[in-house]
Design an enzyme around this catalytic site. Sequence first.
Site, PDB file in Angstrom:
ATOM      1  N   TYR A  34       0.414  -1.255  -0.416  1.00 14.72           N
ATOM      2  CA  TYR A  34       0.120   0.666   0.529  1.00 14.72           C
ATOM      3  C   TYR A  34       0.822   1.309   0.203  1.00 14.72           C
ATOM      4  CZ  TYR A  34      -3.945  -2.845   1.191  1.00 14.72           C
ATOM      5  OH  TYR A  34      -4.686  -4.134   0.984  1.00 14.72           O
ATOM      6  N   LYS A  64       3.845 -15.596   1.766  1.00  9.97           N
ATOM      7  CA  LYS A  64       3.575 -16.505   0.866  1.00  9.97           C
ATOM      8  C   LYS A  64       4.914 -16.219   0.460  1.00  9.97           C
ATOM      9  CE  LYS A  64       1.343 -17.212  -3.026  1.00  9.97           C
ATOM     10  NZ  LYS A  64       0.554 -18.850  -3.041  1.00  9.97           N
ATOM     11  N   ASP A 101      -3.196 -18.152   1.039  1.00 15.29           N
ATOM     12  CA  ASP A 101      -4.264 -18.387   0.550  1.00 15.29           C
ATOM     13  C   ASP A 101      -4.436 -20.022   1.099  1.00 15.29           C
ATOM     14  OD1 ASP A 101      -1.951 -20.162  -0.051  1.00 15.29           O
ATOM     15  OD2 ASP A 101      -2.334 -20.565  -1.843  1.00 15.29           O
ATOM     16  N   ASP A 139      -5.567  -6.844   5.611  1.00 17.97           N
ATOM     17  CA  ASP A 139      -6.794  -5.982   4.997  1.00 17.97           C
ATOM     18  C   ASP A 139      -7.812  -7.401   4.985  1.00 17.97           C
ATOM     19  OD1 ASP A 139      -8.684  -4.406   4.373  1.00 17.97           O
ATOM     20  OD2 ASP A 139      -6.740  -3.354   2.916  1.00 17.97           O
ATOM     21  N   ASP A 170     -10.704  -9.043   7.356  1.00 16.46           N
ATOM     22  CA  ASP A 170     -12.542  -8.518   6.787  1.00 16.46           C
ATOM     23  C   ASP A 170     -13.400 -10.355   6.933  1.00 16.46           C
ATOM     24  OD1 ASP A 170     -12.145  -6.061   6.778  1.00 16.46           O
ATOM     25  OD2 ASP A 170     -13.050  -6.060   5.159  1.00 16.46           O
TER      26      ASP A 170
END
Length: 372
Positions: A147, A198, A230, A254, A258
């Site tokens: 980001y 990852k 994943d 992020d 959620d």
Amino acid sequence: MSNRKYKVAALAGDGIGPEVIREALKVLRATEDKFGFQLDVTQAPVGWAGIDEAGKALPDDTLKLCRSSDSILFGSVGLPDRDPTIPKEERPERAALLALRKEFGLFANLRPVRLPTELAHACPLKAERQGEGIDMLVVRELTGGMYFGQPKTTETLDNGETQAIDTMVYSTSEIERIARVAFKSAQLRHKHLTSIDKANVLENGVLWRDVVSKVAADYPKVTVEHMFVDNAAMQLLLKPTQFDVVLCENMFGDILSDEAAALAGSLGMLPSASLGVTNGEKTFGFYEPAGGTAPDIAGKDLANPIAQILSAAMMLRHSFGENEAADAIDKGVGSAIAQGLRTGDIFNAEDPQARQVGTTEMGDSISAAVST
Ligand code: NAD
């Protein structure tokens, strides 16, 4: 008179913000009397309330107040139906929220997700996947990664195509400081940490795993597991009860926070804390509900104040070290739920124990439970 005094900036913001902050302050006042500390709370406008009162989403006086405070208790900002012509950098979500995050170097986002068994109906998963209730803490790095990494551009190539570039960057110290927040949290909980990366594809993932493994040596009582992002997305739905503390970089956090939030059934139940650097014994923190301004229910005594009240409890715990008072609020919320009190978002008409109440009654009940 107690010498434990804390200065709090209370920024209610827009929509349901003022209603839920009012209830959180009521509950905080109850802990103050009972646990013998003093809160010096000053309220100030932010968001559209700031624009209306002082011409900008984060008025200068509000920022000044925050700078002179020990922590910020924040409602939420943004009203989608207000003036669509205002430039996006002046809109409350950006001009207030992102500006405060940057100003106070809030690098650690903590989001507890708890689904008490009484609210099993609110969870989208089948009962057998909920076990004895879901209870995890997502710790997300908030100021690094994709980001913010440079270069971050959109450019036109020689062949006329448009190309967008985002860059994922993490340094050892950035990973180490967020990992320490997560390990310390795990020590206070069930002592299990799942670190998400990852590492099979990303250089960042390899470094992340390496640094977290090294930091782990300082927290021998905490067991660590590394999980690819994943797989983590899948495991959250298949067996959410396996998680205690989940540590993520910014973008993975992020998304996964959620996903985890959806398991709790309502945004109205989810608090959050964003922490800055610890200075001596003090950690500056920004405490807010996970949800937004909920304009659809604002001003109708329908909002669930629990997310804001639990955010206030996190403030007592993480910024002020008032753990007993924070525990009392957590228990007060548990007792209101156990008594069957439900705001509309968590109400189940088929539950004979459940009674629908408004924002004020929920706050009164939690405050009374804290006082006894
Ligand atoms: P929202 O979170 O405000 O609402 C989504 C749904 O959840 C609505 O149905 C709402 O009624 C419900 N809900 C949220 N909090 C609740 C509570 N405490 N009790 C009961 N129900 C609750 O999201 P949205 O509608 O997408 O956004 C509304 C505004 O809030 C937008 O302007 C958005 O930008 C802003 N927003 C601000 C923040 C923040 O200040 N941190 C976060 C998210 C959204």
